[in-house]
Scaffold this motif. Structure first.
Motif, PDB file in Angstrom:
ATOM      1  N   LEU A  78     -12.660   0.344   3.249  1.00 25.57           N
ATOM      2  CA  LEU A  78     -11.838   1.514   3.566  1.00 25.57           C
ATOM      3  C   LEU A  78     -12.496   2.292   4.694  1.00 25.57           C
ATOM      4  CD1 LEU A  78     -10.931   2.896   0.008  1.00 25.57           C
ATOM      5  CD2 LEU A  78      -9.504   1.494   1.504  1.00 25.57           C
ATOM      6  N   TYR A 121      -7.400   9.195   1.686  1.00 31.98           N
ATOM      7  CA  TYR A 121      -8.640   8.474   1.409  1.00 31.98           C
ATOM      8  C   TYR A 121      -9.116   8.741  -0.019  1.00 31.98           C
ATOM      9  CZ  TYR A 121     -13.516   6.997   1.829  1.00 31.98           C
ATOM     10  OH  TYR A 121     -14.744   6.395   1.641  1.00 31.98           O
ATOM     11  N   ILE A 161       0.719   3.570  -2.930  1.00 35.20           N
ATOM     12  CA  ILE A 161      -0.434   4.464  -3.018  1.00 35.20           C
ATOM     13  C   ILE A 161      -0.126   5.765  -2.277  1.00 35.20           C
ATOM     14  CG2 ILE A 161      -2.896   4.694  -2.572  1.00 35.20           C
ATOM     15  CD1 ILE A 161      -2.158   2.436  -4.546  1.00 35.20           C
ATOM     16  N   TYR A 208      -7.283   9.377  -2.684  1.00 40.40           N
ATOM     17  CA  TYR A 208      -6.471   8.652  -3.653  1.00 40.40           C
ATOM     18  C   TYR A 208      -6.697   7.138  -3.554  1.00 40.40           C
ATOM     19  CZ  TYR A 208      -3.981  12.647  -5.516  1.00 40.40           C
ATOM     20  OH  TYR A 208      -3.660  13.818  -6.188  1.00 40.40           O
ATOM     21  N   GLN A 209      -7.011   6.662  -2.376  1.00 40.61           N
ATOM     22  CA  GLN A 209      -7.378   5.251  -2.266  1.00 40.61           C
ATOM     23  C   GLN A 209      -8.582   4.936  -3.140  1.00 40.61           C
ATOM     24  OE1 GLN A 209      -7.902   5.006   2.006  1.00 40.61           O
ATOM     25  NE2 GLN A 209      -6.009   3.833   2.263  1.00 40.61           N
ATOM     26  N   LYS A 210      -9.564   5.822  -3.128  1.00 42.68           N
ATOM     27  CA  LYS A 210     -10.750   5.616  -3.958  1.00 42.68           C
ATOM     28  C   LYS A 210     -10.410   5.734  -5.442  1.00 42.68           C
ATOM     29  CE  LYS A 210     -14.521   5.544  -2.467  1.00 42.68           C
ATOM     30  NZ  LYS A 210     -15.414   4.389  -2.141  1.00 42.68           N
ATOM     31  N   HIS A 260       0.817  -1.211   0.000  1.00 41.62           N
ATOM     32  CA  HIS A 260       0.000   0.000   0.000  1.00 41.62           C
ATOM     33  C   HIS A 260       0.850   1.261   0.000  1.00 41.62           C
ATOM     34  CE1 HIS A 260      -2.582   3.130   1.983  1.00 41.62           C
ATOM     35  NE2 HIS A 260      -3.483   2.624   1.136  1.00 41.62           N
ATOM     36  N   LEU A 278      -9.597   1.151  -4.702  1.00 40.00           N
ATOM     37  CA  LEU A 278      -9.654   0.332  -3.500  1.00 40.00           C
ATOM     38  C   LEU A 278     -11.002   0.511  -2.805  1.00 40.00           C
ATOM     39  CD1 LEU A 278      -6.075   1.042  -2.030  1.00 40.00           C
ATOM     40  CD2 LEU A 278      -6.783  -0.644  -3.763  1.00 40.00           C
ATOM     41  N   ALA A 304      -4.475  -1.226  -9.166  1.00 37.57           N
ATOM     42  CA  ALA A 304      -3.872   0.030  -8.720  1.00 37.57           C
ATOM     43  C   ALA A 304      -2.440   0.159  -9.247  1.00 37.57           C
ATOM     44  CB  ALA A 304      -3.895   0.100  -7.191  1.00 37.57           C
TER      45      ALA A 304
END
Length: 752
Positions: free
Chosen positions: A568, A544, A475, A546-548, A472, A552, A598
């Motif tokens: 998440l 959060y 990311i 950038y995770q989306k 991770h 993710l 990703a």
């Protein structure tokens, strides 16, 4: 009352007195005809003395009464009764009418003439002459033709004896109307014929088709025309699964005469023990309805040659008929991805289930007219209707047969070395998002899926949920570079540990406090401390976000049933330890496929492309339909993506880096190792999940491969994930003829 003159000659003298004679000849209920002597001419006479001359008025009244009686007799004739003969004097019938209590008595004799002076009582005492005897009347003989009853008594005379005034004359009864009755009968007949005619028309026009259809239905026989299920091909047209003609073997237990002998005869042909077949051959009843069981399956999908042998045995109660089965040349090749069908050719798992409406065809039907009894054969020229079967469409996947086979082989060999619990490998085309291979361990033989255990059926790459661990960190660095928090040549001061909330986070490669670590060093040594410090500068909201963007926490939509969305945590839900755990890949959950997609975005110059499995759909007529383009969106800039790929090369090339086992001679490899745990129902389960995700060639990536391995011990997953990645990437690059790198990886400085 005057007495009879004894001097008057009387031919009845010596028998009765005058009153007696009158009563004898005119009794109550008798007509004047019955009471008059034969020689009486019908005209009134005086009872004594010389004969009186006829009175014209009396003669006229007599003629009138005769006319009335003729009218009455004529009415009876119209009603169908024969006319009766009239009496000589009064016209009364010869037969004595039957007395009825409701009838009125009336004298049909003509009215006597008016009494003359001096006549005295000359007219009294003789029956039938003059007025009727005292107190006596005759019965009316005529009947009313309208009521079917007797006519009312004639009125209009004066009861002279009692001195009552005469009643007004009564009109003669109306005659029957035959024309009216004829019209009524004609109308009723017409109505009857109309009803019959309407019913006949209804039978001929309205109900005839229904009767004909009902009769035809009894003579029709139906034969199902099975529609073949569509095939599934790899990207080059190699058959992964297809339908072939087969036979099924069933039994009607009610017709089996020798259970033991039948079981022994079928056992070697069906590949089952006699003891397994015998219960199926026994008679029985259904649990709910209690009806007799008339069919049981013995075997589905039997090859045609063996089925013909079974049929040749001519065993009582054994049924052999057309069937279909799925043939998988690769057996367990991509079995977890493709899935399998049930006995009715309906998809149950995998692609077979997800695209069942595309693969499944529509069965046809042949309906034809047959005879009865021994002539139960198609009637030439009879009714025949054929609905052709519509075969299902076929699917061409993005899977490559050879890469899939090698991916499974490499994964299985490495899993067995460490006695892994499960494993998953994903091979993606970084430029298109196509899934080249997707392997799961353990797996099953799709040709015989019903003996597999539940854990063998899952597609681990899309259904297993894990916290990604250190993979991770790519990311976090992508978001930091894109947001300008750090630059490719930035350094971060670190120490051996950092504390967040109630948790202390340590590095596996501990550096003295105040050491400056570079971004390549951060990735090479997988520094938790440096990653947490960069995440603090980035902020929870941006991380959060950038995770989306990297996909993710949400399903990829690849089309495999059972895909998990992961989980998440929103920034408002973060705890004190979340600021240390989430940046390094904990307190969150993803699938191996999500993390592979990703990394594919980093390899594709910062553009995330939705992973997809279907390359095209082929209709039964050969028409090819390509699916809609996959979804895509930009996450980071091409420059930041290229900078991050170079930073991640340090993982396989820098001194003391964690990913040396994934290095591939001749190709520049960019990737990251990771260690996490499996999450089940929101809780961690015992065991460790090691992973490696990388891309090659790093300077211009073509493929991304992610390997996840769960082992019961610590560190074993990381030891096999790197080698499994290396071998799979080597075969993939050679298979697609990707040239080796012409420029070596740079020499990295990891810390100061």
């Amino acid at each position: 009352m005057a007495r009879r003159d004894t001097d008057e000659p009387d031919e009845r003298r010596g028998r009765r007195s005058g009153i007696g004679d009158a009563r004898a000849f005119t009794p109550r209920g008798r007509t004047t005809r019955d009471g008059l002597p034969p020689e009486h001419d019908g005209r009134p006479r005086a009872r004594t003395g010389p004969a009186a001359e006829p009175d014209p008025q009396a003669e006229a009244e007599l003629q009138r009464r005769r006319a009335e009686l003729r009218m009455v007799r004529g009415g009876r004739a119209e009603e169908g009764r024969p006319p009766q003969r009239l009496g000589r004097v009064t016209g009364a019938p010869r037969q004595r009418p039957r007395r009825d209590e409701d009838d009125h008595e009336e004298d049909f004799a003509p009215e006597p003439p008016p009494r003359r002076a001096g006549a005295g009582s000359a007219g009294r005492g003789r029956p039938g002459v003059g007025r009727p005897a005292f107190g006596e009347r005759t019965r009316a003989a005529a009947r009313d033709p309208r009521r079917g009853d007797r006519l009312p008594p004639a009125r209009g005379r004066t009861d002279q004896r009692r001195g009552r005034p005469s009643s007004p004359p009564v009109e003669p009864p109306k005659m029957g109307e035959p024309r009216r009755r004829l019209r009524l009968a004609t109308a009723l007949s017409l109505i009857l014929f109309a009803v019959i005619g309407i019913r006949l028309v209804q039978f001929q026009l309205t109900d005839a088709p229904a009767f004909a259809a009902a009769g035809l239905k009894e003579r029709l026989d139906e034969v199902g025309l099975p529609a073949p299920r569509g095939a599934i091909y790899d990207r080059d047209g190699a058959v992964l699964v297809k339908s072939v003609e087969a036979r099924f073997v069933g039994v009607d237990p009610e017709l089996v005469t020798d259970v033991r002998g039948t079981a022994v005869a079928l056992a070697p042909l069906l590949g089952k023990a006699p003891s397994e077949l015998e219960p199926l051959l026994q008679k029985g009843r259904q649990e709910v309805s209690g009806a007799k069981i008339r069919f049981r399956w013995l075997l589905r999908g039997l090859d045609v040659q063996t089925a013909n042998t079974v049929k040749a045995l001519k065993l009582n109660g054994i049924i052999v008929d057309r069937d279909e089965r799925r043939d998988l040349p690769g057996q367990d090749l991509a079995a977890n991805l493709i899935g399998f069908t049930g006995t009715d050719m309906n998809g149950l798992t995998g692609i077979e289930a997800r695209f069942d409406d595309v693969l499944r065809g529509r069965n046809g039907e042949l309906v034809y007219e047959t005879g009865n009894g021994q002539l139960a054969k198609p009637i030439p020229g009879g009714y025949r209707k054929e609905t052709p079967a519509q075969p299902g469409s076929s699917l061409m996947l993005t899977i490559d047969w050879d890469v899939q086979f090698q991916t499974q082989r490499i994964l299985f060999e490495n899993m067995q070395k460490v006695k892994a619990i499960w494993g998953a490998t994903v091979v993606l085309d970084a430029r298109t998002g196509e899934l080249i291979a997707q392997a799961s361990y353990p797996t099953f033989n799709a040709a015989d899926p019903f003996d597999a255990k539940p854990e063998q059926l899952a597609d681990n790459a899309s259904s297993m949920v894990v916290d990604p661990g250190s993979v991770h960190k790519a990311i976090v660095l992508s978001a930091a570079l894109e947001e300008g928090v750090v630059e490719p040549d930035s350094t971060i001061k670190v120490g051996p540990s950092i504390r967040k909330g109630t948790q202390t986070y340590w590095d596996s490669h501990q550096l003295p406090e105040g050491t400056k670590i570079t971004l390549p060093g951060l990735m090479a040594f997988s520094s938790n401390v440096a990653t947490i410090k960069i995440a603090d500068k980035l902020g929870a909201e941006k991380l959060y976000e950038y995770q989306k963007l990297f996909g993710l926490g949400q399903p990829t939509g690849i089309g495999v049933p059972g895909e998990s969305a992961g989980m998440l945590q929103k920034p408002e839900d973060w705890s004190g330890t979340s600021y240390g755990s989430i940046p390094i890949g904990h307190e969150m959950a993803v699938t191996p496929l999500q993390m592979a997609a990703a990394y594919a975005a980093i390899a594709n110059d910062g553009v995330w492309i939705q992973p997809h499995l279907i390359r095209k759909t082929i209709a039964p007529d050969g028409k090819v339909t390509e699916p809609a383009p996959p979804k895509s969106h930009r996450v980071i800039s091409p420059g930041n993506a290229a900078a991050l790929r170079e930073i991640m090369e340090a993982v396989t090339s820098a001194d003391q880096a964690t990913g040396h086992s994934a290095a591939l001679p001749g190709y520049r490899i960019a990737g990251k190792t990771g260690t996490g745990s499996q999450v089940v129902d929101g809780k961690y389960v015992k065991g460790e999940v090691g992973s490696f995700i990388g891309m090659a060639p790093a300077e211009d990536p073509r493929y991304v491969i992610a390997v996840f391995v769960k082992t019961p011990g610590v560190g074993a997953g990381g030891k096999v994930a790197g080698p499994a990645f290396r071998d799979t990437m080597a075969f993939t690059l050679r298979h697609f003829k990707v040239l080796p790198s012409t420029v070596k990886s740079p020499d990295f400085v990891t810390h100061y």
